[in-house]
Write an enzyme that holds these catalytic residues in place. Sequence first.
Site, mmCIF file in Angstrom:
data_model
loop_
_atom_site.group_PDB
_atom_site.id
_atom_site.type_symbol
_atom_site.label_atom_id
_atom_site.label_comp_id
_atom_site.label_asym_id
_atom_site.label_seq_id
_atom_site.Cartn_x
_atom_site.Cartn_y
_atom_site.Cartn_z
ATOM 1 N N LYS A 39 0.981 -1.330 -0.159
ATOM 2 C CA LYS A 39 -0.145 0.140 0.038
ATOM 3 C C LYS A 39 0.828 1.140 -0.092
ATOM 4 O O LYS A 39 2.098 1.236 0.301
ATOM 5 C CB LYS A 39 -0.755 0.101 1.158
ATOM 6 C CG LYS A 39 -0.333 0.022 2.460
ATOM 7 C CD LYS A 39 -1.164 -0.056 3.813
ATOM 8 C CE LYS A 39 -0.434 -0.069 5.047
ATOM 9 N NZ LYS A 39 -1.245 -0.577 6.343
ATOM 10 N N TYR A 257 17.369 28.706 10.703
ATOM 11 C CA TYR A 257 15.904 29.478 11.084
ATOM 12 C C TYR A 257 15.677 29.620 12.471
ATOM 13 O O TYR A 257 15.984 28.266 13.213
ATOM 14 C CB TYR A 257 14.935 28.993 10.443
ATOM 15 C CG TYR A 257 14.679 29.115 8.959
ATOM 16 C CD1 TYR A 257 14.685 30.529 8.565
ATOM 17 C CD2 TYR A 257 14.711 28.152 7.821
ATOM 18 C CE1 TYR A 257 14.202 30.813 7.210
ATOM 19 C CE2 TYR A 257 14.687 28.522 6.633
ATOM 20 C CZ TYR A 257 14.414 29.617 6.237
ATOM 21 O OH TYR A 257 14.352 30.036 5.114
HETATM 22 C C1 LIG Z 1 -0.474 -1.732 6.709
HETATM 23 C C2 LIG Z 1 -1.239 -3.113 6.990
HETATM 24 C C3 LIG Z 1 -0.275 -4.116 7.221
HETATM 25 C C4 LIG Z 1 1.148 -4.018 7.581
HETATM 26 O O1 LIG Z 1 1.487 -3.496 8.741
HETATM 27 P P1 LIG Z 1 3.184 -3.547 9.246
HETATM 28 O O2 LIG Z 1 3.236 -2.947 10.675
HETATM 29 O O3 LIG Z 1 3.646 -2.748 8.142
HETATM 30 O O4 LIG Z 1 3.746 -4.767 8.930
HETATM 31 C C5 LIG Z 1 -0.937 -5.248 7.737
HETATM 32 N N1 LIG Z 1 -2.265 -5.499 7.657
HETATM 33 C C6 LIG Z 1 -3.159 -4.317 7.491
HETATM 34 C C7 LIG Z 1 -4.545 -4.405 7.561
HETATM 35 C C8 LIG Z 1 -2.735 -3.131 7.189
HETATM 36 O O5 LIG Z 1 -3.284 -2.181 6.866
#
Ligand SMILES: *Cc1c(COP(=O)(O)O)cnc(C)c1O
Length: 360
Positions: A39, A257
């Site tokens: 994702k 800054y």
């Molecule tokens: C993003 C996600 C994962 C992966 O999680 P990590 O902590 O990056 O391993 C697994 N399951 C779902 C439903 C997610 O949204």
Amino acid sequence: MPRPIQAHINSSAIRHNYLVAKRFAASGANGAKAWAVVKANAYGHGLFRIANALRDVADGFALLEIEAAIALREAGFQHPILLMEGFFDAEDLAACIAYGFTACVHQMYQLQMIRKAQPAVPMPIYLKLNTGMNRLGFVPEQIPALRSELAQNPAIGSVTLMMHFAEADGERGIDWQVKEFAQMCTGLDHPVSMANSAAIINFPQTAHDWVRPGIMLYGSSPFADVSAKQLELTPVMTLTSRILAVQKIQPGERVGYGGTFVATRPTRVGIVACGYADGYPRHASTGTPILVNGVRTQTLGRVSMDMLACDLTDLPEADIGAPVVLWGEGLSADEVAAAAGTISYELFCALAPRVPVVEI
Ligand SMILES: *Cc1c(COP(=O)(O)O)cnc(C)c1O
């Protein structure tokens, strides 16, 4: 000459990390398959770069952007593809059916939508059960209705029961959620999918039948107190740049800054071509680790949009053009993230489109 900042993506590292995830999973429950979670543009690493690197090893790809899922199919990826937030409307559902995606279902009306869509082949689904994360999923009171809907809905194909851990990396652990899940699943005889990276590593007994590793694929640790190295994970993204100017300042003079860094000794300040518009966290304060010429030093003062400063006082040979590693090979993104009060997930996802990516 372009600005010297680059993100290097190591595709053999991603394959290595995927196999580490499979090895952890196999240590607890034999035969677990693993969705490669891609994702958010593969956590900022580039969807196709990562998918191509994993083409021959991944059991499937999990993500939640339907356009990205369609792009994978159209590029010839025939793997199972899981949409972890399901479908949002009838058009999405039609695409799920047409492209053979597995979708998460977390509301009763979605089961009725699938029935109405009359898929030629029954559609595979992941039933999301809410065991305490309290974001998505069916609650215990809905289980009887769910069971009767499944029994009489011919449009539903294979069912997998899914849950998500809220604190697999934290104090409360997982037992309370596992117990709730087991209770909710009574009488529902289907494969399950429970574990994210933290659970795969800490609780491999939860690693059946499909695990969902995300952050560990990208070489970061899901834990604050265990390093990626200790878990044999290899960084995938290395963000590099160069020193583009050197300033010599006297005690009492300031940098950047707000003048938040005040020199207490004669200080050589290296200016690095990297700022928050490249995705470097603005909240990284003085003292954030950084590598110059492969040697660890620290940032000085506030990060600006296109530049940041670092301390070269004890690196007299480091001059204009010296190579800098912001995170990755030799300096874990987890350390930089911690110094900025965040997690490496956020650093990776924030890598800016203006940073050129080089595959290695
Ligand atoms: C993003 C996600 C994962 C992966 O999680 P990590 O902590 O990056 O391993 C697994 N399951 C779902 C439903 C997610 O949204």
